[in-house]
Design an enzyme around this catalytic site. Structure first.
Site, PDB file in Angstrom:
ATOM      1  N   ASN A   1      33.352  40.097  40.253  1.00  0.00           N
ATOM      2  CA  ASN A   1      34.541  39.376  39.812  1.00  0.00           C
ATOM      3  C   ASN A   1      34.058  38.112  39.098  1.00  0.00           C
ATOM      4  O   ASN A   1      33.620  37.168  39.755  1.00  0.00           O
ATOM      5  CB  ASN A   1      35.405  39.026  41.040  1.00  0.00           C
ATOM      6  CG  ASN A   1      36.610  38.178  40.676  1.00  0.00           C
ATOM      7  OD1 ASN A   1      36.882  37.931  39.504  1.00  0.00           O
ATOM      8  ND2 ASN A   1      37.338  37.730  41.695  1.00  0.00           N
ATOM      9  N   TRP A   2      34.147  38.134  37.800  1.00  0.00           N
ATOM     10  CA  TRP A   2      33.637  36.992  37.021  1.00  0.00           C
ATOM     11  C   TRP A   2      34.598  35.807  37.045  1.00  0.00           C
ATOM     12  O   TRP A   2      34.275  34.753  36.532  1.00  0.00           O
ATOM     13  CB  TRP A   2      33.338  37.432  35.577  1.00  0.00           C
ATOM     14  CG  TRP A   2      32.009  38.137  35.426  1.00  0.00           C
ATOM     15  CD1 TRP A   2      31.269  38.702  36.437  1.00  0.00           C
ATOM     16  CD2 TRP A   2      31.253  38.316  34.225  1.00  0.00           C
ATOM     17  NE1 TRP A   2      30.108  39.229  35.938  1.00  0.00           N
ATOM     18  CE2 TRP A   2      30.062  39.003  34.571  1.00  0.00           C
ATOM     19  CE3 TRP A   2      31.462  37.970  32.889  1.00  0.00           C
ATOM     20  CZ2 TRP A   2      29.089  39.352  33.630  1.00  0.00           C
ATOM     21  CZ3 TRP A   2      30.490  38.328  31.946  1.00  0.00           C
ATOM     22  CH2 TRP A   2      29.320  39.006  32.317  1.00  0.00           C
ATOM     23  N   LYS A   3      35.802  36.017  37.592  1.00  0.00           N
ATOM     24  CA  LYS A   3      36.812  34.943  37.643  1.00  0.00           C
ATOM     25  C   LYS A   3      36.963  34.333  36.234  1.00  0.00           C
ATOM     26  O   LYS A   3      36.838  35.065  35.245  1.00  0.00           O
ATOM     27  CB  LYS A   3      36.433  33.919  38.710  1.00  0.00           C
ATOM     28  CG  LYS A   3      36.193  34.603  40.073  1.00  0.00           C
ATOM     29  CD  LYS A   3      36.080  33.687  41.236  1.00  0.00           C
ATOM     30  CE  LYS A   3      35.867  34.509  42.509  1.00  0.00           C
ATOM     31  NZ  LYS A   3      35.814  33.699  43.714  1.00  0.00           N
TER      32      LYS A   3
ATOM     33  N   SER B   1      30.714  35.157  49.345  1.00  0.00           N
ATOM     34  CA  SER B   1      29.321  34.691  49.429  1.00  0.00           C
ATOM     35  C   SER B   1      28.317  35.818  49.647  1.00  0.00           C
ATOM     36  O   SER B   1      27.335  35.649  50.362  1.00  0.00           O
ATOM     37  CB  SER B   1      29.183  33.616  50.522  1.00  0.00           C
ATOM     38  OG  SER B   1      29.973  32.483  50.200  1.00  0.00           O
TER      39      SER B   1
ATOM     40  N   GLU C   1      42.750  33.778  45.421  1.00  0.00           N
ATOM     41  CA  GLU C   1      42.975  32.704  44.445  1.00  0.00           C
ATOM     42  C   GLU C   1      44.306  32.899  43.721  1.00  0.00           C
ATOM     43  O   GLU C   1      44.863  31.944  43.176  1.00  0.00           O
ATOM     44  CB  GLU C   1      41.786  32.638  43.464  1.00  0.00           C
ATOM     45  CG  GLU C   1      40.562  32.038  44.148  1.00  0.00           C
ATOM     46  CD  GLU C   1      39.232  32.482  43.572  1.00  0.00           C
ATOM     47  OE1 GLU C   1      39.177  32.989  42.442  1.00  0.00           O
ATOM     48  OE2 GLU C   1      38.219  32.314  44.290  1.00  0.00           O
TER      49      GLU C   1
ATOM     50  N   GLU D   1      38.228  39.776  51.952  1.00  0.00           N
ATOM     51  CA  GLU D   1      37.594  38.534  51.538  1.00  0.00           C
ATOM     52  C   GLU D   1      38.144  37.386  52.383  1.00  0.00           C
ATOM     53  O   GLU D   1      39.230  36.863  52.086  1.00  0.00           O
ATOM     54  CB  GLU D   1      37.883  38.256  50.056  1.00  0.00           C
ATOM     55  CG  GLU D   1      37.364  39.324  49.121  1.00  0.00           C
ATOM     56  CD  GLU D   1      37.114  38.775  47.718  1.00  0.00           C
ATOM     57  OE1 GLU D   1      35.990  38.875  47.258  1.00  0.00           O
ATOM     58  OE2 GLU D   1      38.047  38.227  47.109  1.00  0.00           O
TER      59      GLU D   1
ATOM     60  N   HIS E   1      44.016  38.894  44.831  1.00  0.00           N
ATOM     61  CA  HIS E   1      42.899  38.017  45.212  1.00  0.00           C
ATOM     62  C   HIS E   1      43.476  36.746  45.844  1.00  0.00           C
ATOM     63  O   HIS E   1      44.535  36.274  45.440  1.00  0.00           O
ATOM     64  CB  HIS E   1      42.066  37.675  43.974  1.00  0.00           C
ATOM     65  CG  HIS E   1      40.769  37.022  44.319  1.00  0.00           C
ATOM     66  ND1 HIS E   1      40.686  35.681  44.640  1.00  0.00           N
ATOM     67  CD2 HIS E   1      39.515  37.519  44.432  1.00  0.00           C
ATOM     68  CE1 HIS E   1      39.423  35.394  44.931  1.00  0.00           C
ATOM     69  NE2 HIS E   1      38.691  36.481  44.808  1.00  0.00           N
TER      70      HIS E   1
ATOM     71  N   GLY F   1      32.917  31.484  47.819  1.00  0.00           N
ATOM     72  CA  GLY F   1      32.300  30.377  47.086  1.00  0.00           C
ATOM     73  C   GLY F   1      31.759  29.261  47.969  1.00  0.00           C
ATOM     74  O   GLY F   1      31.425  28.187  47.483  1.00  0.00           O
TER      75      GLY F   1
HETATM   76  P1  13P Z   1      31.846  34.476  45.868  1.00  0.00           P
HETATM   77  O1  13P Z   1      30.974  35.710  45.876  1.00  0.00           O
HETATM   78  O2  13P Z   1      31.496  33.518  44.763  1.00  0.00           O
HETATM   79  O3  13P Z   1      31.925  33.844  47.219  1.00  0.00           O
HETATM   80  O4  13P Z   1      33.342  34.963  45.505  1.00  0.00           O
HETATM   81  C1  13P Z   1      33.875  36.038  46.196  1.00  0.00           C
HETATM   82  C2  13P Z   1      35.103  36.472  45.522  1.00  0.00           C
HETATM   83  O5  13P Z   1      36.108  35.787  45.518  1.00  0.00           O
HETATM   84  C3  13P Z   1      35.070  37.762  44.804  1.00  0.00           C
HETATM   85  O6  13P Z   1      36.350  38.177  44.455  1.00  0.00           O
END
Ligand code: 13P
Length: 247
Positions: free
Chosen positions: A11-13, A210, A97, A165, A95, A171
């Site tokens: 997931n490159w966000k 993470s 977020e 998640e 997600h 993160g």
């Molecule tokens: P990280 O791997 O940066 O913790 O992010 C996880 C995530 O939100 C994947 O969708």
């Protein structure tokens, strides 16, 4: 019943411009022969170019969100049909977020999941508890509630995956212990079987939060972990390939 085929999705966000396509190509080259499916979910505007750049490779391209309608007056939004048209085969939905930042409820995530199915885009539906919910002993209830509320009956017989998640692990460099991950994944599996009978046994349950090359092998081999949804560590080919090779 066949075991779920593992999926490692990056997931490159909100990261990546055309300059990052070289990194995606390096991932595709290194992922040839991976022991599962591999996907990269870049920002929507990069999907078409990435799908072209990775054509002929085994790496799939996915979206990070889709609207619940197929088209219409929704300024700034992207439909699942548009993602499919751009070359996306999968889409991340719900997600944390988006649940937190855009007030997406389980009902909204379920509607988006139906839209993805209409468009022929495979949904990756995310669930996960906050730190306060975990501390209050509510993790299992929250997560299984999100699974029940966010996965519509239309998923029966369709390809999909669930990503667990924990919000506090995203993160942060923090990860749950293996028994904590396995406890939640088993509870998700039981809920999927309740909802979808035998078909509920075949959907991979990804872990996200993470995941790094250094902890991937342990996580990926935990009970009921069928892959990973990777944020930060999916942006660099070397890191992402380290995770893919841990499968
Ligand atoms: P990280 O791997 O940066 O913790 O992010 C996880 C995530 O939100 C994947 O969708």
């Amino acid at each position: 019943m066949t075991a779920p085929t593992p999926l490692i999705a990056g997931n490159w966000k909100m990261n990546g411009t055309a300059a990052a396509l070289g990194e995606a190509k390096a991932i595709a080259e290194g992922a040839a022969g991976a022991a599962g499916r591999v996907a990269i979910c870049p920002p929507a505007v990069l999907i078409h170019r990435m799908a072209e750049a990775l054509a002929g490779s085994s790496v799939l391209v996915g979206g990070q969100d889709a609207h619940w309608e197929d088209a219409g007056a929704f300024t700034g939004d992207t439909s699942a049909e548009m993602l499919a048209d751009a070359g996306a085969k999968l889409v991340i939905l719900g997600h944390s977020e988006r649940r937190d930042g855009y007030r997406e409820t389980d009902d909204i995530v379920a509607a988006k999941t139906r839209a993805a199915l209409r468009a022929g885009v495979e949904p990756i539906v995310c669930v996960g508890e906050t730190l306060a919910q975990r501390k209050a002993g509510e993790a299992l209830a929250v997560v299984t509630g999100q699974v029940r509320g966010s996965l519509p009956a239309e998923l029966a017989g369709q390809a999909f995956s669930v990503a667990y998640e924990p919000v506090w692990a995203i993160g942060t460099g923090l990860t749950p212990t293996m028994p904590e991950i396995e406890e939640v994944h088993r509870a998700i599996r039981a809920t999927l079987v309740e909802q979808f009978d035998d078909h509920g046994k075949t959907a991979p349950i990804l872990y996200g939060g993470s995941v790094k090359p250094g902890n991937a092998a342990e996580i990926l081999h935990a009970d009921e972990v069928g892959g990973a949804l990777v944020g930060g560590a999916s942006l660099k080919a070397e890191d992402f390939l380290g995770i893919i090779r841990a499968l």
